[in-house]
Structure formats: C-alpha cells, structure tokens
Design an enzyme around this catalytic site. Structure first.
Site, PDB file in Angstrom:
ATOM      1  N   ASP A  12       0.829  -1.205   0.000  1.00 45.95           N
ATOM      2  CA  ASP A  12       0.000   0.000   0.000  1.00 45.95           C
ATOM      3  C   ASP A  12       0.863   1.255   0.000  1.00 45.95           C
ATOM      4  O   ASP A  12       1.981   1.264   0.524  1.00 45.95           O
ATOM      5  CB  ASP A  12      -0.901  -0.008   1.237  1.00 45.95           C
ATOM      6  CG  ASP A  12      -2.024   1.012   1.143  1.00 45.95           C
ATOM      7  OD1 ASP A  12      -2.352   1.426   0.016  1.00 45.95           O
ATOM      8  OD2 ASP A  12      -2.562   1.396   2.190  1.00 45.95           O
ATOM      9  N   ASN A  60     -10.464  -2.930  -6.198  1.00 45.03           N
ATOM     10  CA  ASN A  60      -9.685  -2.011  -7.033  1.00 45.03           C
ATOM     11  C   ASN A  60     -10.259  -1.839  -8.433  1.00 45.03           C
ATOM     12  O   ASN A  60      -9.923  -0.869  -9.130  1.00 45.03           O
ATOM     13  CB  ASN A  60      -8.231  -2.487  -7.154  1.00 45.03           C
ATOM     14  CG  ASN A  60      -7.431  -2.305  -5.884  1.00 45.03           C
ATOM     15  OD1 ASN A  60      -6.428  -2.998  -5.669  1.00 45.03           O
ATOM     16  ND2 ASN A  60      -7.859  -1.384  -5.017  1.00 45.03           N
TER      17      ASN A  60
END
Length: 222
Positions: A12, A60
């Site tokens: 991340d 996503n």
C-alpha cells in the site's frame, strides 16, 4: 526463534508516495515494482519459501479506468522483464484470485510465466490479482460442493487459491487494517504494520521487520 515460511505483504501507499515526491501518481506503481525486487532478494537471503503480494483487489476494479489499465500494463511489462531473474534465482511464480476477470492476453501471459517457472523451488512468489479473501472462500466452498466433498476446514483449505497458512502479514502504508487479504490463511499470522509507503520500503527496514517476527512468542491460541 520463529521460522518464517510464508510472508504476505499488502503493498500500500504507491500513489501517496508519488504525491509526496511530486510525481504522477501512476509512477508510484513503477517504483513499487523495484521494491518488489528488493523483497524477493531478501526472501531468498532469509530462506523464506513463500511470498504472497497483494497487487490488485476485487475492490480495485472500481478505480478510474485509466489507472486500472496502467496497473495491468505495468504488470505485463513486469512479467516480460522478470522471467530471466526468476529462472536464474530458482523462483516460482503463481497468480491467485478471480483470474476470469482478466483479459485473454494478460491471462495467457500469466499462465505462460507460471508454466515456465513451475519447477523452481527456492521461493514461490504468489501474486494476488483481482483477489478478495471473502470471494476466495466462497469459491473454495463451491469447489468443495462441486467435488461432492464434506464442507469442513480441511477441504475448504485444500480448495483455496492458496492453501499455505501465513506466518507474517506485513502491511505498509500507514493503514492499520487487513483489507480483505488472506483472511483464512492469516487466522494465526503475526501482523506488522509499517508507516512506510511501499515504494520507500528498504531492505534494511524489511530485515528489521523479519527480525522482530522471529523474536515474537507464537502460541496459536494454546
């Protein structure tokens, strides 16, 4: 001292790292691929057998279309440029997730990469792409039922995308959550949260995190 057989990483902070450094957000992903290579090198040095990287989640897909296209184009280029390194270092590649959502060209390239590295045994790099842990568990249960097997822990685990339990889950990027990643496999995993944004993760910090894991006391609920 704990043995680290399976390391899982939530990669991340690529976009935030880019903004912090005054460059286009997309370029953060490119720098992230360089960090992946560092992680692989340390895993080889440390004798870690399984590395699972969270590259693209089921959620996503909701990101802007041009960003999604850039990520998958970058992934294709990574596959094209990494085969020699994987073969030289005896590293196996495996993709996990709902791969049915990928376009045929990328899927063919993934299958080809998996096939060419299938016999490599030093390290297995699992890339979670179009992956969500809840989705994985549902798909595993469906496989169990389709095979006419009893629905129990052993059969579900054997039919997951990834059957190996995780020893250490590393989340970089400042967030303190698991984000629907390997929920089943992380039932008794140790967790380490780092504030470092993924492209900024160094080998030195990574080795320090591994050292911290090895010094922890694991009880597995006993």
């Amino acid at each position: 001292m704990n043995t680290l057989g399976h390391l899982a990483v939530v990669m991340d902070g690529n976009r935030r790292w880019a903004r912090k450094n005054g460059i286009l957000e997309k370029i953060g992903y490119l720098h992230g691929t360089k960090t992946i290579q560092k992680i692989i090198e340390v895993c080889i040095d440390e004798g870690i057998k399984n590395l699972t990287l969270f590259a693209f989640s089921t959620e996503n897909w909701q990101r802007p279309k041009d960003e999604v296209e850039y990520i998958f184009n970058l992934f294709e280029k990574y596959l094209d440029s990494s085969l020699d390194s994987f073969m030289k270092n005896d590293v196996r590649f495996r993709a996990i997730g709902d791969l049915s959502k990928l376009d045929s060209k990328l899927l063919s390239k993934i299958k080809g990469f998996e096939s060419k590295t299938l016999e490599n045994t030093r390290l297995c790099v699992n890339v979670a792409i179009s992956y969500g842990a809840k989705d994985e568990i549902v798909r595993a249960v469906r496989r169990v039922l389709e095979k006419g097997l009893e629905v129990n822990e052993a059969n579900i685990q054997a039919n997951l995308d990834l059957s190996e339990d995780v020893d250490l889950l590393l989340r970089v990027g400042n967030a303190k959550r698991i984000s629907n990643f390997l929920l089943w496999q992380c039932a008794y995993a140790e967790i380490f949260f780092s504030d470092t944004l993924f492209p900024g993760l160094t080998k030195r910090e990574f080795k320090r995190i591994i050292k911290d894991f090895k010094s922890r006391k694991r009880t597995f609920g006993k």
